[in-house]
Design an enzyme around this catalytic site. Sequence first.
Site, mmCIF file in Angstrom:
data_model
loop_
_atom_site.group_PDB
_atom_site.id
_atom_site.type_symbol
_atom_site.label_atom_id
_atom_site.label_comp_id
_atom_site.label_asym_id
_atom_site.label_seq_id
_atom_site.Cartn_x
_atom_site.Cartn_y
_atom_site.Cartn_z
ATOM 1 N N PRO A 20 0.822 -1.214 0.000
ATOM 2 C CA PRO A 20 0.000 0.000 0.000
ATOM 3 C C PRO A 20 0.856 1.264 0.000
ATOM 4 O O PRO A 20 1.784 1.400 0.788
ATOM 5 C CB PRO A 20 -0.790 -0.132 1.309
ATOM 6 N N GLU A 21 0.535 2.161 -0.933
ATOM 7 C CA GLU A 21 1.202 3.457 -1.005
ATOM 8 C C GLU A 21 0.154 4.531 -0.749
ATOM 9 O O GLU A 21 -0.993 4.232 -0.411
ATOM 10 C CB GLU A 21 1.886 3.623 -2.359
ATOM 11 N N LYS A 72 1.955 7.253 4.401
ATOM 12 C CA LYS A 72 1.352 5.921 4.404
ATOM 13 C C LYS A 72 0.686 5.578 5.733
ATOM 14 O O LYS A 72 0.243 4.448 5.914
ATOM 15 C CB LYS A 72 2.427 4.876 4.096
ATOM 16 N N HIS A 81 -7.311 -13.889 7.074
ATOM 17 C CA HIS A 81 -6.342 -12.849 7.410
ATOM 18 C C HIS A 81 -6.983 -11.627 8.053
ATOM 19 O O HIS A 81 -6.330 -10.582 8.160
ATOM 20 C CB HIS A 81 -5.554 -12.449 6.160
ATOM 21 N N ARG A 126 0.707 -10.654 5.784
ATOM 22 C CA ARG A 126 2.089 -10.834 6.212
ATOM 23 C C ARG A 126 2.410 -10.236 7.578
ATOM 24 O O ARG A 126 3.430 -10.572 8.179
ATOM 25 C CB ARG A 126 3.040 -10.265 5.156
ATOM 26 N N ARG A 170 19.671 16.765 -1.151
ATOM 27 C CA ARG A 170 19.715 15.382 -0.670
ATOM 28 C C ARG A 170 20.781 14.577 -1.391
ATOM 29 O O ARG A 170 20.958 14.677 -2.603
ATOM 30 C CB ARG A 170 18.356 14.703 -0.864
ATOM 31 N N ARG A 175 15.120 -1.856 -4.055
ATOM 32 C CA ARG A 175 13.866 -2.362 -4.604
ATOM 33 C C ARG A 175 14.000 -2.617 -6.099
ATOM 34 O O ARG A 175 14.791 -1.956 -6.785
ATOM 35 C CB ARG A 175 12.723 -1.349 -4.378
#
Length: 259
Positions: free
Chosen positions: A2-3, A59, A93, A112, A152, A249
């Site tokens: 989920p984003e 999130k 779940h 999970r 950054r 990722r």
Amino acid sequence: MPELPDVEGFREVLNSCARGRRVLRVEVRDTGVLRGVSATRLQREVEGRRLGRPRRHGKLLVAPVDDGPALVWHFGMTGALLCTRTDDPLHAHDRIVFALDGEQQLRYRDQRKLQGVRLAATPGAVEQILAGLGPDALGIERQEFVALLARRRGTVKSVLMDQSAIAGLGNLLSDEILWRARVAPERPARDLGEGEARRVFTAMRRVLAASVRAACVPPRRTWLTGHRDDEPACPRCGADLRSRRVAGRRTVWCPHCQH
């Protein structure tokens, strides 16, 4: 995983299903999704109280409860909120079930169990949880975004995915945004020109707007997300897509379009 758009969808579920309703009972079916709170305390603090207007930051999803405490969800890889009726069959779940007045249930479903649910005792405790996050990706202004990239270290993709820099973007969104902006994911963030950084910001806003409407990052055929798994060809130019790990990722990009 989920984003931001998924969590915004969960906020809508929570708002329409549970806002203003009294929690009659909290059934903790698996304590493995509780973070920093026991099942007994969760039940004591929430049962008999009403849930307030939920808000999202990045999130994380926050649902205030009468008289001060708040539920804070982090959905991890597989978490979701669902609104059901009391007689709907339980799923294997479904980890926590909030029985609400009006014969509805709010269910936290998570395969999970990598993250889960916290209970913040006060508004100050909520802010402490959120303190490590950067500005929300939907709320950050263009000038702040451009300045953030310029100062950054690391690749532009790693900065986009760093929740302490910008809250809400994950792997799919970051790849889609950079593909739209024609910027390679391994470019150093601070090496981008101002025009390139502005393109990334514009792409982020447009991708988020469409994704929030869909409550997910949609696998459309005109999007990179619609080709990253089954058809390794760029939907814009037809060149072969490349894939390797960037920022830890799996990353997909077009070497012809993105520089």
